[in-house]
Design a protein around this motif. Structure first.
Motif, PDB file in Angstrom:
ATOM      1  N   SER A  28       0.849  -1.193   0.000  1.00  0.00           N
ATOM      2  CA  SER A  28       0.000   0.000   0.000  1.00  0.00           C
ATOM      3  C   SER A  28       0.881   1.238   0.000  1.00  0.00           C
ATOM      4  CB  SER A  28      -0.898   0.010   1.239  1.00  0.00           C
ATOM      5  OG  SER A  28      -1.591   1.247   1.310  1.00  0.00           O
ATOM      6  N   ASN A  29       0.514   2.214  -0.822  1.00  0.00           N
ATOM      7  CA  ASN A  29       1.256   3.474  -0.774  1.00  0.00           C
ATOM      8  C   ASN A  29       0.969   4.218   0.533  1.00  0.00           C
ATOM      9  OD1 ASN A  29      -1.428   4.214  -1.539  1.00  0.00           O
ATOM     10  ND2 ASN A  29      -0.666   6.070  -2.521  1.00  0.00           N
ATOM     11  N   ARG A  30      -0.146   3.889   1.196  1.00  0.00           N
ATOM     12  CA  ARG A  30      -0.432   4.486   2.513  1.00  0.00           C
ATOM     13  C   ARG A  30       0.342   3.698   3.560  1.00  0.00           C
ATOM     14  NH1 ARG A  30      -4.412   4.890   6.999  1.00  0.00           N
ATOM     15  NH2 ARG A  30      -4.289   7.081   7.586  1.00  0.00           N
ATOM     16  N   GLY A  31       1.362   4.304   4.073  1.00  0.00           N
ATOM     17  CA  GLY A  31       2.245   3.651   5.033  1.00  0.00           C
ATOM     18  C   GLY A  31       3.417   2.940   4.379  1.00  0.00           C
ATOM     19  N   GLY A  32       3.377   2.771   3.057  1.00  0.00           N
ATOM     20  CA  GLY A  32       4.472   2.097   2.361  1.00  0.00           C
ATOM     21  C   GLY A  32       4.645   0.653   2.787  1.00  0.00           C
ATOM     22  N   ARG A  33       3.609   0.045   3.314  1.00  0.00           N
ATOM     23  CA  ARG A  33       3.697  -1.252   3.991  1.00  0.00           C
ATOM     24  C   ARG A  33       3.095  -2.379   3.171  1.00  0.00           C
ATOM     25  NH1 ARG A  33      -1.404  -2.317   5.344  1.00  0.00           N
ATOM     26  NH2 ARG A  33      -2.824  -0.576   5.336  1.00  0.00           N
ATOM     27  N   MET A  97       9.295   2.120  -1.949  1.00  0.00           N
ATOM     28  CA  MET A  97       8.209   3.023  -1.591  1.00  0.00           C
ATOM     29  C   MET A  97       8.904   4.223  -0.938  1.00  0.00           C
ATOM     30  SD  MET A  97       5.520   1.318  -2.536  1.00  0.00           S
ATOM     31  CE  MET A  97       3.999   1.702  -1.708  1.00  0.00           C
ATOM     32  N   ARG A  98       8.735   5.412  -1.502  1.00  0.00           N
ATOM     33  CA  ARG A  98       9.473   6.599  -1.046  1.00  0.00           C
ATOM     34  C   ARG A  98       8.569   7.581  -0.312  1.00  0.00           C
ATOM     35  NH1 ARG A  98      13.883   9.163  -4.793  1.00  0.00           N
ATOM     36  NH2 ARG A  98      14.861   7.265  -3.967  1.00  0.00           N
ATOM     37  N   LEU A  99       9.029   7.979   0.866  1.00  0.00           N
ATOM     38  CA  LEU A  99       8.392   9.032   1.652  1.00  0.00           C
ATOM     39  C   LEU A  99       9.282  10.258   1.524  1.00  0.00           C
ATOM     40  CD1 LEU A  99       6.063   9.692   3.649  1.00  0.00           C
ATOM     41  CD2 LEU A  99       7.671   9.154   5.485  1.00  0.00           C
ATOM     42  N   SER A 100       8.816  11.259   0.777  1.00  0.00           N
ATOM     43  CA  SER A 100       9.666  12.406   0.435  1.00  0.00           C
ATOM     44  C   SER A 100       9.438  13.602   1.337  1.00  0.00           C
ATOM     45  CB  SER A 100       9.409  12.844  -1.009  1.00  0.00           C
ATOM     46  OG  SER A 100       9.800  11.837  -1.904  1.00  0.00           O
ATOM     47  N   TYR A 101      10.542  14.173   1.772  1.00  0.00           N
ATOM     48  CA  TYR A 101      10.540  15.469   2.430  1.00  0.00           C
ATOM     49  C   TYR A 101      10.822  16.529   1.372  1.00  0.00           C
ATOM     50  CZ  TYR A 101      11.857  19.242   5.595  1.00  0.00           C
ATOM     51  OH  TYR A 101      11.936  20.441   6.245  1.00  0.00           O
ATOM     52  N   SER A 102      11.780  16.217   0.492  1.00  0.00           N
ATOM     53  CA  SER A 102      12.096  17.045  -0.671  1.00  0.00           C
ATOM     54  C   SER A 102      12.674  16.110  -1.731  1.00  0.00           C
ATOM     55  CB  SER A 102      13.106  18.136  -0.304  1.00  0.00           C
ATOM     56  OG  SER A 102      14.404  17.584  -0.137  1.00  0.00           O
ATOM     57  N   TYR A 109      11.505   2.628   1.644  1.00  0.00           N
ATOM     58  CA  TYR A 109      11.264   1.254   2.078  1.00  0.00           C
ATOM     59  C   TYR A 109      11.519   0.426   0.820  1.00  0.00           C
ATOM     60  CZ  TYR A 109       8.628   2.673   6.325  1.00  0.00           C
ATOM     61  OH  TYR A 109       8.230   3.178   7.536  1.00  0.00           O
ATOM     62  N   ILE A 110      12.498  -0.445   0.845  1.00  0.00           N
ATOM     63  CA  ILE A 110      12.876  -1.221  -0.332  1.00  0.00           C
ATOM     64  C   ILE A 110      12.491  -2.685  -0.108  1.00  0.00           C
ATOM     65  CG2 ILE A 110      14.770  -1.889  -1.864  1.00  0.00           C
ATOM     66  CD1 ILE A 110      16.242   0.667  -0.693  1.00  0.00           C
ATOM     67  N   TYR A 111      11.600  -3.183  -0.965  1.00  0.00           N
ATOM     68  CA  TYR A 111      11.135  -4.563  -0.895  1.00  0.00           C
ATOM     69  C   TYR A 111      11.790  -5.340  -2.031  1.00  0.00           C
ATOM     70  CZ  TYR A 111       7.523  -2.729   2.172  1.00  0.00           C
ATOM     71  OH  TYR A 111       6.850  -2.127   3.202  1.00  0.00           O
ATOM     72  N   SER A 112      12.394  -6.493  -1.712  1.00  0.00           N
ATOM     73  CA  SER A 112      13.037  -7.305  -2.737  1.00  0.00           C
ATOM     74  C   SER A 112      12.432  -8.703  -2.744  1.00  0.00           C
ATOM     75  CB  SER A 112      14.547  -7.376  -2.509  1.00  0.00           C
ATOM     76  OG  SER A 112      14.838  -7.931  -1.246  1.00  0.00           O
ATOM     77  N   LEU A 113      12.459  -9.313  -3.913  1.00  0.00           N
ATOM     78  CA  LEU A 113      11.865 -10.628  -4.089  1.00  0.00           C
ATOM     79  C   LEU A 113      12.636 -11.378  -5.164  1.00  0.00           C
ATOM     80  CD1 LEU A 113       9.379 -12.335  -3.144  1.00  0.00           C
ATOM     81  CD2 LEU A 113       8.166 -11.413  -5.127  1.00  0.00           C
ATOM     82  N   LYS A 114      12.859 -12.674  -4.932  1.00  0.00           N
ATOM     83  CA  LYS A 114      13.470 -13.552  -5.934  1.00  0.00           C
ATOM     84  C   LYS A 114      12.366 -14.215  -6.729  1.00  0.00           C
ATOM     85  CE  LYS A 114      17.628 -14.376  -3.282  1.00  0.00           C
ATOM     86  NZ  LYS A 114      18.489 -15.348  -2.605  1.00  0.00           N
ATOM     87  N   GLY A 115      12.735 -14.843  -7.846  1.00  0.00           N
ATOM     88  CA  GLY A 115      11.766 -15.485  -8.735  1.00  0.00           C
ATOM     89  C   GLY A 115      11.037 -16.647  -8.098  1.00  0.00           C
ATOM     90  N   GLU A 116      11.656 -17.284  -7.122  1.00  0.00           N
ATOM     91  CA  GLU A 116      11.033 -18.378  -6.388  1.00  0.00           C
ATOM     92  C   GLU A 116      11.281 -18.187  -4.910  1.00  0.00           C
ATOM     93  OE1 GLU A 116      11.844 -22.360  -7.665  1.00  0.00           O
ATOM     94  OE2 GLU A 116      11.936 -21.766  -9.762  1.00  0.00           O
ATOM     95  N   GLY A 117      10.375 -18.711  -4.090  1.00  0.00           N
ATOM     96  CA  GLY A 117      10.566 -18.664  -2.649  1.00  0.00           C
ATOM     97  C   GLY A 117       9.523 -17.802  -1.968  1.00  0.00           C
ATOM     98  N   TYR A 118       9.638 -17.792  -0.645  1.00  0.00           N
ATOM     99  CA  TYR A 118       8.634 -17.134   0.192  1.00  0.00           C
ATOM    100  C   TYR A 118       9.210 -15.965   0.992  1.00  0.00           C
ATOM    101  CZ  TYR A 118       5.933 -21.235  -0.983  1.00  0.00           C
ATOM    102  OH  TYR A 118       5.268 -22.203  -1.677  1.00  0.00           O
TER     103      TYR A 118
END
Length: 161
Positions: A28-33, A97-102, A109-118
């Motif tokens: 969600s862009n609200r909270g970046g979560r 997901m970026r929370l900008s001041y300027s 918040y950087i989310y990473s994922l591989k092609g397989e796995g949980y």
């Protein structure tokens, strides 16, 4: 009076999908979560998609002092780096997901994922905020979750001799 991160208080919730062979994660862009997680190769006892959790009752964010304001990232609108991301095979990729001041001061918040796995990787990166975020020595983590009922109700029998 302008408050730190004040422009991030207004917005409309939008969901971004991060997906691989095994998982469908909605951010969600609200909270970046993470808003929801679905295990794609499993079903519930009544043959519905296996969604571990979803919705606005799930929160993951930080509260910190910035100037005279208290900033709670759960209440702020982040800007995603992409609308959706599908990772396949041996690839690995990220969405931030970026929370900008300027333009040069922000929290990613950087989310990473591989092609397989949980496993979903999560990194927090702050850039240029040394003069904005008060040096209080503490940041509060706010983490709430409301997992779904995934098992068929079982009957518990207790015998007392």
């Amino acid at each position: 009076m302008k408050t730190p991160f004040g422009s991030t208080l207004a917005g409309t919730q939008k969901l971004v999908t991060l997906e691989n062979k095994n998982l469908r994660v909605k951010l969600s862009n609200r909270g970046g979560r993470i808003y929801s997680v679905e295990l794609k190769n499993f079903k519930t006892h009544d043959n519905k998609p296996l969604v571990l959790f979803e919705g606005d009752k799930n929160k993951f964010g930080f509260t910190f002092a910035a100037g005279v304001a208290s900033v709670n990232t759960n209440d702020r609108y982040f800007t995603p780096s992409a609308e959706n991301l599908t990772v396949t095979g041996k690839d690995s990729s990220t969405i931030s997901m970026r929370l900008s001041y300027s333009a040069t001061q922000y929290i990613d918040y950087i989310y990473s994922l591989k092609g397989e796995g949980y496993k979903v990787g999560f990194t927090i990166k702050s850039t240029g905020l040394e003069s904005v975020v008060a040096n209080q020595g503490s940041i509060t983590l706010n983490w709430e979750t409301s997992p779904k009922k995934l098992e068929k109700a079982s009957r518990l029998t207790v015998s007392i001799p």
